[in-house]
Motif scaffolding. Structure first.
Motif, PDB file in Angstrom:
ATOM      1  N   GLU A 183     -13.171 -68.842 -19.506  1.00 29.05           N
ATOM      2  CA  GLU A 183     -11.726 -68.946 -19.321  1.00 29.05           C
ATOM      3  C   GLU A 183     -11.039 -69.458 -20.591  1.00 29.05           C
ATOM      4  O   GLU A 183      -9.901 -69.063 -20.890  1.00 29.05           O
ATOM      5  CB  GLU A 183     -11.406 -69.855 -18.140  1.00 29.05           C
ATOM      6  CG  GLU A 183     -11.736 -69.212 -16.794  1.00 29.05           C
ATOM      7  CD  GLU A 183     -11.525 -70.156 -15.633  1.00 29.05           C
ATOM      8  OE1 GLU A 183     -11.377 -71.381 -15.878  1.00 29.05           O
ATOM      9  OE2 GLU A 183     -11.520 -69.687 -14.478  1.00 29.05           O
ATOM     10  N   LEU A 184     -11.719 -70.324 -21.332  1.00 30.85           N
ATOM     11  CA  LEU A 184     -11.151 -70.813 -22.588  1.00 30.85           C
ATOM     12  C   LEU A 184     -10.998 -69.670 -23.586  1.00 30.85           C
ATOM     13  O   LEU A 184      -9.943 -69.495 -24.203  1.00 30.85           O
ATOM     14  CB  LEU A 184     -12.036 -71.913 -23.182  1.00 30.85           C
ATOM     15  CG  LEU A 184     -11.564 -72.490 -24.529  1.00 30.85           C
ATOM     16  CD1 LEU A 184     -10.207 -73.154 -24.388  1.00 30.85           C
ATOM     17  CD2 LEU A 184     -12.583 -73.473 -25.079  1.00 30.85           C
ATOM     18  N   LEU A 185     -12.043 -68.854 -23.743  1.00 35.20           N
ATOM     19  CA  LEU A 185     -11.969 -67.728 -24.669  1.00 35.20           C
ATOM     20  C   LEU A 185     -10.924 -66.716 -24.205  1.00 35.20           C
ATOM     21  O   LEU A 185     -10.177 -66.161 -25.015  1.00 35.20           O
ATOM     22  CB  LEU A 185     -13.337 -67.053 -24.793  1.00 35.20           C
ATOM     23  CG  LEU A 185     -14.465 -67.903 -25.378  1.00 35.20           C
ATOM     24  CD1 LEU A 185     -15.751 -67.094 -25.456  1.00 35.20           C
ATOM     25  CD2 LEU A 185     -14.101 -68.437 -26.746  1.00 35.20           C
ATOM     26  N   SER A 194      -5.861 -56.985 -27.055  1.00 35.31           N
ATOM     27  CA  SER A 194      -7.268 -56.884 -26.698  1.00 35.31           C
ATOM     28  C   SER A 194      -7.463 -56.750 -25.198  1.00 35.31           C
ATOM     29  O   SER A 194      -6.633 -57.195 -24.402  1.00 35.31           O
ATOM     30  CB  SER A 194      -8.048 -58.109 -27.205  1.00 35.31           C
ATOM     31  OG  SER A 194      -7.541 -59.291 -26.626  1.00 35.31           O
ATOM     32  N   LYS A 195      -8.571 -56.125 -24.833  1.00 33.02           N
ATOM     33  CA  LYS A 195      -9.001 -56.019 -23.439  1.00 33.02           C
ATOM     34  C   LYS A 195     -10.318 -56.773 -23.316  1.00 33.02           C
ATOM     35  O   LYS A 195     -11.242 -56.555 -24.108  1.00 33.02           O
ATOM     36  CB  LYS A 195      -9.200 -54.560 -23.048  1.00 33.02           C
ATOM     37  CG  LYS A 195      -9.780 -54.357 -21.654  1.00 33.02           C
ATOM     38  CD  LYS A 195     -10.055 -52.889 -21.371  1.00 33.02           C
ATOM     39  CE  LYS A 195     -10.705 -52.695 -19.996  1.00 33.02           C
ATOM     40  NZ  LYS A 195     -11.016 -51.268 -19.740  1.00 33.02           N
ATOM     41  N   VAL A 196     -10.410 -57.678 -22.347  1.00 34.00           N
ATOM     42  CA  VAL A 196     -11.583 -58.542 -22.225  1.00 34.00           C
ATOM     43  C   VAL A 196     -12.416 -58.126 -21.020  1.00 34.00           C
ATOM     44  O   VAL A 196     -11.893 -57.912 -19.922  1.00 34.00           O
ATOM     45  CB  VAL A 196     -11.157 -60.019 -22.091  1.00 34.00           C
ATOM     46  CG1 VAL A 196     -12.383 -60.905 -21.885  1.00 34.00           C
ATOM     47  CG2 VAL A 196     -10.378 -60.458 -23.318  1.00 34.00           C
ATOM     48  N   LEU A 219     -19.078 -61.204 -27.781  1.00 38.51           N
ATOM     49  CA  LEU A 219     -19.239 -62.645 -27.969  1.00 38.51           C
ATOM     50  C   LEU A 219     -20.345 -63.083 -27.027  1.00 38.51           C
ATOM     51  O   LEU A 219     -20.178 -63.068 -25.813  1.00 38.51           O
ATOM     52  CB  LEU A 219     -17.938 -63.384 -27.666  1.00 38.51           C
ATOM     53  CG  LEU A 219     -16.702 -62.914 -28.438  1.00 38.51           C
ATOM     54  CD1 LEU A 219     -15.462 -63.691 -27.991  1.00 38.51           C
ATOM     55  CD2 LEU A 219     -16.909 -63.066 -29.936  1.00 38.51           C
ATOM     56  N   MET A 220     -21.501 -63.449 -27.586  1.00 39.32           N
ATOM     57  CA  MET A 220     -22.721 -63.626 -26.802  1.00 39.32           C
ATOM     58  C   MET A 220     -23.158 -65.085 -26.736  1.00 39.32           C
ATOM     59  O   MET A 220     -23.543 -65.685 -27.751  1.00 39.32           O
ATOM     60  CB  MET A 220     -23.844 -62.783 -27.424  1.00 39.32           C
ATOM     61  CG  MET A 220     -25.160 -62.826 -26.674  1.00 39.32           C
ATOM     62  SD  MET A 220     -25.133 -61.851 -25.158  1.00 39.32           S
ATOM     63  CE  MET A 220     -25.230 -60.172 -25.857  1.00 39.32           C
ATOM     64  N   ASP A 276      -8.352 -70.508 -33.772  1.00 41.59           N
ATOM     65  CA  ASP A 276      -8.159 -69.858 -35.067  1.00 41.59           C
ATOM     66  C   ASP A 276      -9.448 -69.224 -35.569  1.00 41.59           C
ATOM     67  O   ASP A 276      -9.434 -68.137 -36.152  1.00 41.59           O
ATOM     68  CB  ASP A 276      -7.641 -70.867 -36.098  1.00 41.59           C
ATOM     69  CG  ASP A 276      -6.196 -71.265 -35.838  1.00 41.59           C
ATOM     70  OD1 ASP A 276      -5.526 -70.565 -35.052  1.00 41.59           O
ATOM     71  OD2 ASP A 276      -5.742 -72.265 -36.413  1.00 41.59           O
ATOM     72  N   GLU A 277     -10.569 -69.912 -35.337  1.00 43.02           N
ATOM     73  CA  GLU A 277     -11.854 -69.382 -35.781  1.00 43.02           C
ATOM     74  C   GLU A 277     -12.231 -68.142 -34.983  1.00 43.02           C
ATOM     75  O   GLU A 277     -12.765 -67.161 -35.529  1.00 43.02           O
ATOM     76  CB  GLU A 277     -12.936 -70.457 -35.645  1.00 43.02           C
ATOM     77  CG  GLU A 277     -14.293 -70.066 -36.190  1.00 43.02           C
ATOM     78  CD  GLU A 277     -14.313 -69.859 -37.699  1.00 43.02           C
ATOM     79  OE1 GLU A 277     -15.325 -69.337 -38.205  1.00 43.02           O
ATOM     80  OE2 GLU A 277     -13.322 -70.201 -38.381  1.00 43.02           O
ATOM     81  N   LEU A 278     -11.967 -68.157 -33.694  1.00 45.88           N
ATOM     82  CA  LEU A 278     -12.239 -66.992 -32.863  1.00 45.88           C
ATOM     83  C   LEU A 278     -11.449 -65.781 -33.343  1.00 45.88           C
ATOM     84  O   LEU A 278     -12.000 -64.686 -33.525  1.00 45.88           O
ATOM     85  CB  LEU A 278     -11.905 -67.289 -31.402  1.00 45.88           C
ATOM     86  CG  LEU A 278     -11.945 -66.099 -30.433  1.00 45.88           C
ATOM     87  CD1 LEU A 278     -13.358 -65.540 -30.316  1.00 45.88           C
ATOM     88  CD2 LEU A 278     -11.399 -66.493 -29.075  1.00 45.88           C
TER      89      LEU A 278
END
Length: 290
Positions: A183-185, A194-196, A219-220, A276-278
């Motif tokens: 949920e954070l990501l 984007s589509k998650v 993202l693994m 920001d890093e993501l």
């Protein structure tokens, strides 16, 4: 607009039976005046849910109460419990990732210690702050303060980070078994082009990648049920060697990072992941799609 009283009633409906199941009480303090705020209801609910979950977990007897207070510029929510409390020296570090009061706390009460770290991250995204009042064996009170204005004066602020992404929609697969981490990501990516897609274990991540060639980046998580992240990555690379797969793990040592890269991951993000890093990493590996 979010109805504060409705939000609290919903939380009470969810958590009251859980407190009763442990022979604990849960009291809710509403204000008579119905108030509405413009904020991200999902993030606000998640923070207060984390506070209530902690109260439930660390209160062996008695119970908890939650409510709020409003002033001209902010609204402050609180959850107060009669639990085990937190020594003063831990009041700051308790909000760091994977930090609990001591080893025995984790052993006796369980949990990874990520909930408060994620709550702090969400509070920052709401332009708010979290604080704590607590003493050992005298309970804890967690406070969330966020900006408040009347609806007439306030308008939702839409943050658009689409400039970080290609012109077309990017499809991002997040392989993560811990729902709070996912949920954070997902919240970090809100407002981007984007589509998650969510896979809650490594085996599902492989199947999703086989069945959806439009996935642009993965993202693994490393530690997952059914199939760990490294094995999942290797299986995906067998049929799609050019798909960027980014390791996300709690391990932050440089040696751990290099080991993951040597196994075949394209890059590395350390939990709790910073927004920001993501965005930087996703943009880096999808830049050629612009």
């Amino acid at each position: 607009p979010v109805s504060i009283n409705n939000l609290m009633e919903n939380l009470n409906t969810i958590f009251n039976p859980l407190f009763l199941s442990k022979s604990l009480t849960l009291s809710v303090f509403f204000q008579e005046k119905q108030r509405f705020i413009v904020t991200d209801e999902t993030k606000l609910t998640q923070i207060l849910s984390n506070f209530l979950n902690n109260a439930l977990k660390f209160t062996p007897q008695g119970g908890a109460e939650f409510g709020y207070a409003v002033n001209k510029t902010s609204i402050e929510f609180y959850v107060k419990d009669t639990g085990i409390g937190i020594p003063m020296e831990y009041h700051e570090v308790i909000f760091e990732r994977f930090r609990q009061v001591d080893v025995s706390t984790s052993r006796n009460y369980g949990g990874t210690g990520l909930g408060l770290s994620i709550s702090k991250a969400f509070a920052g995204m709401l332009n708010g702050t979290i604080r704590l009042e607590s003493e050992t064996d005298k309970g804890s009170t967690f406070f969330l303060s966020i900006p408040y204005q009347s609806i007439a004066e306030d308008e939702p602020v839409q943050i658009n980070h689409s400039e970080e992404f290609p012109n077309r929609t990017i499809t991002i697969l997040i392989a993560e078994d811990e729902i709070f981490n996912y949920e954070l990501l997902e919240a970090y990516l809100d407002g981007t082009n984007s589509k998650v897609i969510h896979a809650n274990n490594g085996l599902d991540a492989v199947e999703y990648c086989k069945g959806n060639p439009k996935i642009d980046i993965v993202l693994m998580d490393i530690k997952m049920p059914r199939m760990d992240g490294t094995t999942s990555m290797l299986e995906i690379k067998k049929f799609n060697k050019n798909l960027p797969i980014i390791a996300q793990t709690a391990y932050a040592l440089e040696s751990e990072k290099q080991m993951l890269l040597s196994k075949g991951f394209d890059d590395y993000l350390s939990k709790p992941i910073k927004r920001d890093e993501l965005l930087r990493v996703v943009a880096k590996y999808t830049d050629s799609m612009k």
